[in-house]
Write a protein that holds these residues in place. Structure first.
Motif, PDB file in Angstrom:
ATOM      1  N   LEU A 248       0.914  -1.182  -0.166  1.00 47.88           N
ATOM      2  CA  LEU A 248      -0.079  -0.024  -0.121  1.00 47.88           C
ATOM      3  C   LEU A 248       0.902   1.162   0.055  1.00 47.88           C
ATOM      4  CD1 LEU A 248      -3.098   0.818   0.240  1.00 47.88           C
ATOM      5  CD2 LEU A 248      -2.766   0.476   2.444  1.00 47.88           C
ATOM      6  N   CYS A 249       0.706   2.198  -0.786  1.00 49.69           N
ATOM      7  CA  CYS A 249       1.542   3.295  -0.901  1.00 49.69           C
ATOM      8  C   CYS A 249       2.716   3.006  -1.637  1.00 49.69           C
ATOM      9  CB  CYS A 249       1.522   4.293   0.231  1.00 49.69           C
ATOM     10  SG  CYS A 249      -0.091   4.977   0.871  1.00 49.69           S
ATOM     11  N   CYS A 250       2.629   2.228  -2.709  1.00 47.31           N
ATOM     12  CA  CYS A 250       3.897   1.303  -2.973  1.00 47.31           C
ATOM     13  C   CYS A 250       4.928   2.168  -3.728  1.00 47.31           C
ATOM     14  CB  CYS A 250       3.547   0.296  -4.193  1.00 47.31           C
ATOM     15  SG  CYS A 250       2.812   1.041  -5.579  1.00 47.31           S
TER      16      CYS A 250
ATOM     17  N   ALA B 245       7.048  -3.767  -3.063  1.00 46.39           N
ATOM     18  CA  ALA B 245       6.538  -4.719  -3.753  1.00 46.39           C
ATOM     19  C   ALA B 245       7.302  -5.683  -4.364  1.00 46.39           C
ATOM     20  CB  ALA B 245       5.557  -3.953  -4.951  1.00 46.39           C
ATOM     21  N   PHE B 246       8.444  -5.454  -5.017  1.00 44.49           N
ATOM     22  CA  PHE B 246       9.498  -6.433  -5.465  1.00 44.49           C
ATOM     23  C   PHE B 246       9.997  -7.418  -4.246  1.00 44.49           C
ATOM     24  CE2 PHE B 246      10.299  -2.583  -8.514  1.00 44.49           C
ATOM     25  CZ  PHE B 246       9.518  -3.165  -9.844  1.00 44.49           C
ATOM     26  N   LEU B 247      10.061  -6.744  -2.964  1.00 44.35           N
ATOM     27  CA  LEU B 247      10.550  -7.711  -2.123  1.00 44.35           C
ATOM     28  C   LEU B 247       9.348  -8.741  -1.572  1.00 44.35           C
ATOM     29  CD1 LEU B 247      12.436  -5.243   0.129  1.00 44.35           C
ATOM     30  CD2 LEU B 247      13.438  -6.950  -1.075  1.00 44.35           C
ATOM     31  N   LEU B 248       8.332  -8.233  -1.588  1.00 44.24           N
ATOM     32  CA  LEU B 248       7.194  -9.203  -1.627  1.00 44.24           C
ATOM     33  C   LEU B 248       7.037 -10.205  -2.665  1.00 44.24           C
ATOM     34  CD1 LEU B 248       4.374  -6.551  -0.377  1.00 44.24           C
ATOM     35  CD2 LEU B 248       5.385  -8.669   0.962  1.00 44.24           C
ATOM     36  N   SER B 249       7.336  -9.571  -3.653  1.00 41.50           N
ATOM     37  CA  SER B 249       7.078 -10.767  -4.875  1.00 41.50           C
ATOM     38  C   SER B 249       8.301 -11.754  -4.881  1.00 41.50           C
ATOM     39  CB  SER B 249       7.445  -9.893  -6.192  1.00 41.50           C
ATOM     40  OG  SER B 249       7.491 -10.966  -7.483  1.00 41.50           O
ATOM     41  N   GLU B 250       9.462 -11.587  -4.342  1.00 43.06           N
ATOM     42  CA  GLU B 250      10.457 -12.626  -3.989  1.00 43.06           C
ATOM     43  C   GLU B 250       9.958 -13.710  -2.966  1.00 43.06           C
ATOM     44  OE1 GLU B 250      14.001 -10.502  -3.244  1.00 43.06           O
ATOM     45  OE2 GLU B 250      14.028  -9.456  -5.082  1.00 43.06           O
TER      46      GLU B 250
END
Length: 262
Positions: free
Chosen positions: A81-83, A89-94
């Motif tokens: 949120l408030c990316c 977001a990239f770290l979450l994707s990993e």
């Protein structure tokens, strides 16, 4: 400049976020403060460089900590949120992998353009699981109990209705899931608060001035003063319905991270 990938096929989207084909923008009716939205549009082109310079690269450590606190795992559906330009977001994707799903939402179209451009330049296959959405943190276009984890980096302090934003995070999180909110810490220790303001006046603003963005970064002191202390953030989360809430001071108390469990 790469276009945003918006694969919004959810039947539950509000009128502020329309159904759109891939590679198009969503232009919802955003009810955030216009001045803050314009500010983040202006700083978007140099936002990442400034973050590296102003934190001496430490913001990358803080962001990894914030993601770790969510407990996100392979296959999860998560929200940043408030990316901004997409670091979290990239770290979450990993963390969630190619079989997971990451939604990155922000009210700044220019920041989302930067995030989308970075997504296309980076080579990791899991980054294909990220979609970028222009939207309002106080009126999220997602159903109840939808996400396995939420991050919010340097965003809550800039939301006009912070209480509503926290309530929305609670609403869209699944029971037992966590929200991790990273931001400047509003310290109750006079020395830490004074040092923080000194750093903004003598390091942050001068560096931003070199980029022609002095006025854009002068708002920091006021935004921190108007923000919540760690105890107040914990109370805010509990009032919104979270079962537990813990605020951690990091980097000598200059930064803070709220971890709240639904």
């Amino acid at each position: 400049m790469a276009s945003l990938q918006l694969q919004l096929s959810f039947g539950y989207l509000s009128s502020s976020c329309r159904h759109l084909p891939i590679s198009t923008f969503s232009y919802p009716s955003i009810r955030c403060a216009n001045d803050r939205q314009l500010l983040f549009n202006r700083i978007a082109p140099v936002y990442d460089n400034l973050n590296d310079l102003l934190s001496l690269g430490q913001h990358r450590i803080w962001k990894r900590m914030a993601v770790s606190w969510t407990g996100a795992k392979l296959g999860d559906c998560v929200l940043d949120l408030c990316c901004g330009s997409g670091d979290l977001a990239f770290l979450l994707s990993e963390k969630v992998g190619s079989n997971g799903k990451v939604s990155g939402l922000d009210f700044s179209k220019e920041q989302l353009l930067m995030a989308s451009s970075r997504q296309h330049l980076l080579s990791k296959a899991c980054y294909k699981n990220i979609e970028w959405i222009e939207g309002d943190a106080t009126d999220l276009p997602f159903p109840d109990c939808y996400f396995d984890a939420i991050t919010m980096g340097y965003g809550l302090r800039n939301v006009v209705d912070k209480r509503k934003a926290v309530q929305e995070m609670f609403r869209v999180l699944k029971p037992g899931s966590k929200a991790s909110v990273l931001d400047f810490n509003k310290s109750t220790q006079p020395f830490v608060a004074s040092f923080q303001e000194w750093m903004i006046d003598n390091a942050v603003v001068p560096v931003a001035t070199a980029y022609g963005l002095a006025k854009e970064y002068e708002y920091l002191k006021g935004s921190i003063r108007e923000y919540f202390t760690g105890n107040e953030l914990e109370e805010l989360a509990l009032e919104a319905g979270f079962s537990t809430a813990k605020h951690y001071e990091i980097s000598g108390g200059l930064m803070g991270n709220l971890v709240a469990t639904r």
